[in-house]
Scaffold this active site. Structure first.
Site, PDB file in Angstrom:
ATOM      1  N   SER A 122       0.818  -1.219   0.000  1.00  0.00           N
ATOM      2  CA  SER A 122       0.000   0.000   0.000  1.00  0.00           C
ATOM      3  C   SER A 122       0.849   1.264   0.000  1.00  0.00           C
ATOM      4  CB  SER A 122      -0.945  -0.004   1.209  1.00  0.00           C
ATOM      5  OG  SER A 122      -0.212  -0.100   2.416  1.00  0.00           O
ATOM      6  N   CYS A 123       2.005   1.214   0.655  1.00  0.00           N
ATOM      7  CA  CYS A 123       2.889   2.392   0.674  1.00  0.00           C
ATOM      8  C   CYS A 123       3.421   2.699  -0.728  1.00  0.00           C
ATOM      9  CB  CYS A 123       4.061   2.161   1.629  1.00  0.00           C
ATOM     10  SG  CYS A 123       3.551   2.024   3.361  1.00  0.00           S
ATOM     11  N   THR A 124       3.763   1.625  -1.458  1.00  0.00           N
ATOM     12  CA  THR A 124       4.247   1.809  -2.824  1.00  0.00           C
ATOM     13  C   THR A 124       3.165   2.415  -3.706  1.00  0.00           C
ATOM     14  OG1 THR A 124       5.742  -0.072  -2.594  1.00  0.00           O
ATOM     15  CG2 THR A 124       5.217   0.636  -4.828  1.00  0.00           C
TER      16      THR A 124
END
Length: 431
Positions: A210-212
């Protein structure tokens, strides 16, 4: 009425199979010159899906003497389908797949009747499905497979000894392909392992950090999944994206394209958006042909048992050469579909009803939005009037029992859109 000589000559290869004895035959098969006529008159198959695999299956069935075929699909033909879905032509783009496929088969195979249906499989009633001896699934998603598997088990009837009545068993043949790999399996209700028994063997779907997705997208897939998982919810908080809606998929594509431009990422287009959101792996025509032939072969053997069916899973691995493997799956005694016993769920009395519902959304159940009704008719979370029962969700089972909503030891019937028939669970309190 005896078949005309021309008609018998047309199916001479099948005649040889029906009139010759073999050590590989099923228990009920006895060779006879009357079997060909019986087969041509009575064989009736439903094909679910008219895509790359479905087109091949329809062709194989028609050329194997099945004269009464039904096909159901809700999709229309896209330009990108034409390279592998050989029943379609440029002039057919935009038309419904099932109708075009049915018309094509009937033009090319005289005497074969193909009835097209447009819509979702869940929209058909019990009587529709009971008319078929075999259902062949050429699908690309797990949810529809689970529903069909639940269907063929739910339609079975039992005698006084609780044995399945053979005439109510609809055999399900499931085919699937992924690039150079493919599989075909036979599901005989309450005899072989069912699809639900083997959910744990399915590979995990591609996931993204999700961070990517939010901070450092690098490839087109990141932009598409961000649009699908994050930006859609912001724009349409009250409904989920419909993967089969061109309007919804176009919105996701356009949103992903804008994000890709911001990060100077190339390669986001509509077809790629469809492939990423639906987790579609590019299909290869030769793989579809091999798997479709296996599916049609199992259906052909199922009618008269002139040869033994596979036991019960066939795997083709074209990515490592021409490699195949056949093996039987073991039935899961705790399966929520084909086990005669309810599956035990262990919880404490302090567990809230909402927590039980959430538990049923995880493995091994993996349900979507389960409704719960106890054996005595008391409704915990019913299919209808759910809002009126929502006040029970934060209640613990200690409270539910005290207020008479549930009696300890009762079997709970679980319904869900992934299941045709209710599953049974029984709660075992650990305290």
């Amino acid at each position: 009425m005896e078949l005309e000589i021309n008609e018998r000559n047309r199916w001479k290869d099948i005649t040889n199979i029906f009139e010759r004895d073999t050590q590989f035959k099923g228990d009920l098969f006895e060779p006879s010159d009357e079997l060909l006529e019986m087969y041509l008159e009575s064989a009736k198959v439903l094909v679910v899906g008219a895509g790359g695999l479905g087109c091949e299956i329809l062709k194989d069935l028609a050329l194997s003497g099945v004269k009464d075929i039904h096909v159901i699909d809700l999709d229309t033909i896209d330009l990108t389908n034409l390279n592998r879905q050989f029943l379609f032509r440029m002039k057919d783009v935009g038309k419904f797949k099932s109708q075009v496929a049915a018309d094509f088969i009937m033009r090319r195979v005289p005497g074969c009747k193909v009835t097209a249906h447009i819509g979702k499989i869940q929209e058909k009633d019990d009587e529709f499905y009971r008319q078929f001896q075999v259902i062949i699934a050429g699908l690309d998603n797990v949810e529809a497979r689970r529903w069909l598997n639940s269907l063929v088990h739910g339609l079975c009837q039992f005698d006084e000894d609780q044995k399945v009545k053979i005439e109510t068993q609809i055999r399900l043949v499931d085919g699937g392909t992924e690039g150079f790999k493919g599989q075909a399996r036979l599901i005989v209700p309450y005899e072989t392992a069912c699809y639900e028994c083997t959910l744990g063997t399915l590979p995990k779907q591609q996931s993204y950090n999700s961070c990517t997705l939010a901070s450092t997208p690098r490839i087109p897939e990141h932009c598409i999944m961000y649009a699908y998982l994050h930006e859609w919810d912001l724009a349409f908080p009250t409904r989920k994206a419909d993967k089969d809606s061109m309007e919804d998929m176009t919105w996701i594509y356009e949103t992903a394209k804008k994000r890709a431009e911001q990060f100077n990422i190339k390669g986001v287009d509509y077809n790629k958006t469809i492939g990423v959101v639906k987790n579609i792996i590019p299909a290869i025509a030769s793989t579809n042909a091999i798997i479709a032939a296996s599916c049609a072969n199992e259906a052909f053997k199922a009618f008269l048992q002139q040869s033994l069916n596979i036991k019960d899973y066939f795997q083709y691995m074209g990515n490592t050469g021409v490699s195949t493997l056949t093996f039987p799956y073991e039935r899961n005694e705790k399966c929520i579909v084909c086990s005669s016993l309810p599956q035990t769920v262990k919880i404490s009395r302090s567990t809230k009803l909402q927590e039980l519902q959430d538990l049923l959304k995880e493995k091994p159940f993996e349900l979507t939005d389960p409704s719960l009704t106890a054996d005595n008719g008391s409704m915990l979370i019913p299919v209808v009037m759910r809002n009126q029962h929502a006040e029970k969700l934060p209640m613990s089972f200690t409270q539910l029992i005290a207020e008479g909503h549930y009696q300890e030891g009762l079997i709970i019937h679980v319904t869900d859109k992934k299941l045709f028939a209710p599953a049974k669970i029984q709660i075992h309190f650990t305290d």
